[in-house]
Structures are given as C-alpha cells and as structure tokens.
Design an enzyme around this catalytic site. Sequence first.
Site, PDB file in Angstrom:
ATOM      1  N   GLY A   1       0.057  -4.280   6.870  1.00  0.00           N
ATOM      2  CA  GLY A   1      -0.096  -3.487   5.666  1.00  0.00           C
ATOM      3  C   GLY A   1      -0.001  -1.995   5.901  1.00  0.00           C
TER       4      GLY A   1
ATOM      5  NE  ARG B   1      -3.363   0.018   2.814  1.00  0.00           N
ATOM      6  CZ  ARG B   1      -3.882   0.278   4.016  1.00  0.00           C
ATOM      7  NH1 ARG B   1      -3.848  -0.658   4.957  1.00  0.00           N
ATOM      8  NH2 ARG B   1      -4.411   1.448   4.278  1.00  0.00           N
TER       9      ARG B   1
ATOM     10  CE1 TYR C   1       1.616  -7.409  -3.118  1.00  0.00           C
ATOM     11  CE2 TYR C   1       3.383  -6.835  -1.614  1.00  0.00           C
ATOM     12  CZ  TYR C   1       2.320  -7.648  -1.962  1.00  0.00           C
ATOM     13  OH  TYR C   1       1.966  -8.696  -1.138  1.00  0.00           O
TER      14      TYR C   1
ATOM     15  CE  LYS D   1      -4.802 -11.674 -10.649  1.00  0.00           C
ATOM     16  NZ  LYS D   1      -5.569 -11.274  -9.437  1.00  0.00           N
TER      17      LYS D   1
ATOM     18  CG  LEU E   1      -4.241  -5.053  11.732  1.00  0.00           C
ATOM     19  CD1 LEU E   1      -3.941  -3.562  11.767  1.00  0.00           C
ATOM     20  CD2 LEU E   1      -4.160  -5.656  13.135  1.00  0.00           C
TER      21      LEU E   1
ATOM     22  CB  SER F   1      -5.257  -9.167   5.495  1.00  0.00           C
ATOM     23  OG  SER F   1      -6.344  -8.295   5.693  1.00  0.00           O
TER      24      SER F   1
ATOM     25  CG  ASP G   1       5.592  -9.087   2.122  1.00  0.00           C
ATOM     26  OD1 ASP G   1       6.121 -10.189   1.878  1.00  0.00           O
ATOM     27  OD2 ASP G   1       4.501  -8.730   1.645  1.00  0.00           O
TER      28      ASP G   1
ATOM     29  CG  HIS H   1       2.166 -13.349  -5.117  1.00  0.00           C
ATOM     30  ND1 HIS H   1       2.308 -12.046  -5.512  1.00  0.00           N
ATOM     31  CD2 HIS H   1       1.397 -13.298  -4.010  1.00  0.00           C
ATOM     32  CE1 HIS H   1       1.666 -11.244  -4.678  1.00  0.00           C
ATOM     33  NE2 HIS H   1       1.091 -11.981  -3.762  1.00  0.00           N
ATOM     34  NE  ARG H   2      -3.294 -14.936  -4.615  1.00  0.00           N
ATOM     35  CZ  ARG H   2      -4.292 -14.913  -3.732  1.00  0.00           C
ATOM     36  NH1 ARG H   2      -4.894 -16.040  -3.391  1.00  0.00           N
ATOM     37  NH2 ARG H   2      -4.676 -13.777  -3.180  1.00  0.00           N
TER      38      ARG H   2
END
Length: 284
Positions: free
Chosen positions: A248, A14, A48, A88, A203, A201, A43, A119-120
């Site tokens: 983040g 972010r 990003y 994508k 939070l 994530s 990270d 990553h995935r």
Amino acid sequence: MTSPYPDLILGFMRLSDYPELATSNALADWIEARLDQGLDTFDHADIYGDTQCESAFGEALRARPALRQRLRVITKTDIVHARDGVVKHYRAEGGYVASAIDASLQRLAMEQIDTFLIHRPDPLMDAASVARALEDAVRAGKVARIGVSNFLPEQWRWLQANTELPLVCNQSELSLRANAALSDGTLEAHLRDNLHWLAWSPLGGGALQEGALAETLKRLQEDTGLSATALAVAWLRMIPGQPTPVLGSMKPGRIEEALAGLNAELKRTDWFALLEAARGQEVP
C-alpha cells in the site's frame, strides 16, 4: 502452482496520501521509476478515491503514453459506497460488472485490464450473469484474466462453477497481523484450487511495531540487518504458494525495503518466532 504475477504488486488505494504525486507528470515519473525497478503491476479498484485513483493513473499514462506498453493493471468492482441516503451495498450483477469494466478502461486509459476482480462476495450475486459478463470481456480482449477479492473458498467455488474460465487469484488480507488463514484451511484451499494469493495489507496496516511482535522484529533486525518491512515480506513469501504482497505504501524507501525482503530467507525457527509473537501464544 506457477504465479502469473511478479513478486511485488504496488497498490494505488492510498494515492491521495501523497500530494507530491498530484500532477500527471509527477505520477508518470513515479510509475516510470517503478517500471525501471522491474515492478510492472499496479493494483486499483473503482472505489479507490471514488474512481479518482484510476483517473489519475490514466491521466499519467496520457501524459506519457510510452509507459502503457510496459505495465499491467489489476482492478475490481462491485462495492457501492453509501451516498445520498443510499446504504453501502454490493452489485455483483452482470450488467453492472460489464459497465464497470468499460468505465475502468476509460479512466485508466488502457486497452486491456490484466486481471479483473469481483471485489467482495455479494450474498445476492447472480453468479451466472457475472460469469457471462467476465467471459464476454475476456472474449472481447478487454480483460486478460479474472479473479476475486476477499472471497472464502465456497464463495469463489460458486463463481468458478458458473464459468469455464479459470479464476486465477484471490486478493485477500494476509500478514503477520492477519494470519488466521494459515490455520483454518483457507491457505490450503487456495493451493488446491490453484488460486494465487495476492496479499493486501502485507505489513499489517502499520501495526508491526506493537507488543511482542515489535520486540521479536527488533531482535531479528539486529540479527539479519533487515528492516521490519523486509522481515514481514520475507515471512509472507515463505508461505506455500508464495503469496504476492500488494504494497500500500508508495514511498520509494518503503518499496526498496519490501524488495529487500523478497530476496531474504528466514530460518524456519525465526518464521515461527514471528508467528508466535504476532499471536501472543505458542503454536499448538
């Protein structure tokens, strides 16, 4: 299982949300302040900011080279965003991974990536060629360790079966709001396979202050003096294996609250009260 990571990792996804960090010197100041707090692991991923987050980090290090020796970087590849009519997709292919490692090193202005992640999970993954690319990068000193992100147990086990290098971590969502892995065996798979959980994530994507969970957090804030952020981090760290939050937020105040949570200890009954509130039902 001993974690190779600090108790808190700072995420760069972010970065564009913080215009005050838009210059190299301002970002270098921010990095240095975090290092002075004992936070040395950052990270990244090539997607990003469409590579711009890695590039901005590298420019900050070029502006202040002495910081380079004090920090570690995690980064990832294999997601390709949709553009120019191309859908994508994922590219867990040996050649693509090898090129991505070199490109990230150049953008980050680093000689070595501490941990490089796929990553995935890619249903078309050529596991053998990906494993060779990762092994070659470790052998060349470009990468210190390897891992995965968002993988389920059989997905990471298939990659692990193709390499003698240990997969050291899985970076996957885990929080009060995303807690299914605590009941479906995924947590125990991490522990059995000696993969440290890097929790993205942590939070809950900003959704802590909603519904019954908000009410329970408010009660515990009054009882403990901890913020909702600190309570969410303390809850996460009580989970076996002590997952490492990948925060983040880049706000210094939010980082301080997260650090307070690392040093807090919840009562077992409070831990379950938070889980019950998050799920909206008693534990079975």
